[in-house]
Design an enzyme around this catalytic site. Structure first.
Site, PDB file in Angstrom:
ATOM      1  N   LYS A  81     105.270  27.960  28.102  1.00 52.68           N
ATOM      2  CA  LYS A  81     103.629  28.868  28.530  1.00 52.68           C
ATOM      3  C   LYS A  81     102.745  28.555  29.497  1.00 52.68           C
ATOM      4  CE  LYS A  81     100.583  28.489  24.818  1.00 52.68           C
ATOM      5  NZ  LYS A  81     102.392  27.679  24.089  1.00 52.68           N
ATOM      6  N   ARG A  87      93.766  30.684  20.659  1.00 50.87           N
ATOM      7  CA  ARG A  87      94.744  29.571  18.950  1.00 50.87           C
ATOM      8  C   ARG A  87      94.065  30.499  17.976  1.00 50.87           C
ATOM      9  NH1 ARG A  87      96.716  26.079  22.814  1.00 50.87           N
ATOM     10  NH2 ARG A  87      98.319  24.318  22.094  1.00 50.87           N
ATOM     11  N   ARG A 102     109.610  16.966  27.223  1.00 53.60           N
ATOM     12  CA  ARG A 102     109.780  17.780  28.023  1.00 53.60           C
ATOM     13  C   ARG A 102     108.395  16.059  28.651  1.00 53.60           C
ATOM     14  NH1 ARG A 102     105.154  21.933  26.797  1.00 53.60           N
ATOM     15  NH2 ARG A 102     103.804  20.161  25.380  1.00 53.60           N
ATOM     16  N   ARG A 153     101.799  20.322  15.486  1.00 54.22           N
ATOM     17  CA  ARG A 153     101.731  21.160  15.985  1.00 54.22           C
ATOM     18  C   ARG A 153     102.015  22.487  15.512  1.00 54.22           C
ATOM     19  NH1 ARG A 153     103.372  18.961  21.224  1.00 54.22           N
ATOM     20  NH2 ARG A 153     102.249  20.529  22.500  1.00 54.22           N
TER      21      ARG A 153
END
Ligand code: AMP
Length: 245
Positions: free
Chosen positions: A31, A106, A152, A198
């Site tokens: 995203k 969310r 990441r 998460r």
């Protein structure tokens, strides 16, 4: 050098009403990467609640202090807190032609708040009607997400996102940003135990949003495991074709 044609395209985008775009997808779906590319193409801002929260933590604000422990555990922070931040951000003049929401909403509660907020504040009302929320869902298999999140790395200066696990998304020099030479950092919540938390929270709290939007809006599904350029083209097409009044 900027050509007459590219300047013409930029002027066209700058004058255009894009409207509100929501990028849905699990952590690691891409995203942030896609939002940055799309914002550049359409000349609209990326509104990333994660980035705003991290910025508040870095500056030691009251919002940051309230959010930090939750974020480090991979939990969501309270709806009220993020909604206040989003309301402030959307009130900025650069959001007038449109924006990309990345990481917000969310929860179904946040989605209901957003619908009400946009309607009550007269966002994107034209003589033809109100420009609707365009919802784009990036779909990626769970096993791929883990690899993407552990690899990441982010540039703390320009925000560019890299990945050490994919050749195409690595930096030219290991650990150094291609754009500005800053040392790349790993997010605190990109540790395997926190990542699992998460992803679990995404399943229970965020996935119900797809059903919510499927009832109220048209959800455009895009394969988030494709090459970044292919995904960007699909998102651009969705905005060009799907974001009608
Ligand atoms: P992100 O950068 O989008 O992955 O977000 C990082 C973390 O910030 C999340 O794991 C949450 O703790 C928090 N966060 C970001 N956006 C929201 C939101 N809309 N609602 C609640 N918490 C959020």
């Amino acid at each position: 050098m900027e050509t007459g044609t590219s300047r013409g395209m930029a002027v066209k985008q700058e004058a255009r009403l894009v409207g509100p775009v929501v990028l849905l997808g699990p952590p690691g779906a891409g995203k942030g990467t896609q939002a940055k590319r799309i914002c550049q193409i359409f000349q609209i801002p990326q509104v990333s609640t994660g980035d705003i929260l991290r910025d508040n933590i870095a500056r030691g604000t009251e919002f940051g202090k309230q959010a930090e422990a939750h974020m480090n555990r991979g939990e969501l922070v309270s709806d009220e807190l993020v909604q206040r931040m989003v309301a402030d951000r959307l009130a900025q003049p650069d959001c007038a032609r449109g924006f990309i929401l990345d990481g917000f909403p969310r929860t179904v509660n946040q989605a209901e708040w957003l619908d009400k907020h946009l309607a009550e504040h007269g966002f994107f009302v034209t003589e033809k009607g109100c420009k609707r929320l365009l919802v784009i869902q990036l779909e990626v298999a769970y096993t791929l997400l883990l690899g993407r999140l552990t690899g990441r790395r982010t540039c703390p200066t320009c925000g560019r996102i890299y990945n050490t696990n994919t050749a195409q998304q690595g930096s030219r020099v290991e650990g150094v940003c291609d754009v500005d030479g800053a040392s790349l950092v790993t997010r605190k919540d990109d540790r395997e135990d926190v990542i699992k938390e998460r992803l679990k929270n995404y399943q229970t709290q965020t996935l119900p949003l797809v059903d919510y939007y499927a009832r109220t809006n048209h959800v455009i599904e895009i394969d988030g495991s494709a090459e970044p350029d292919v995904i960007t083209s699909a998102v651009v097409k969705a905005i060009e074709n799907g974001n009608r009044l």
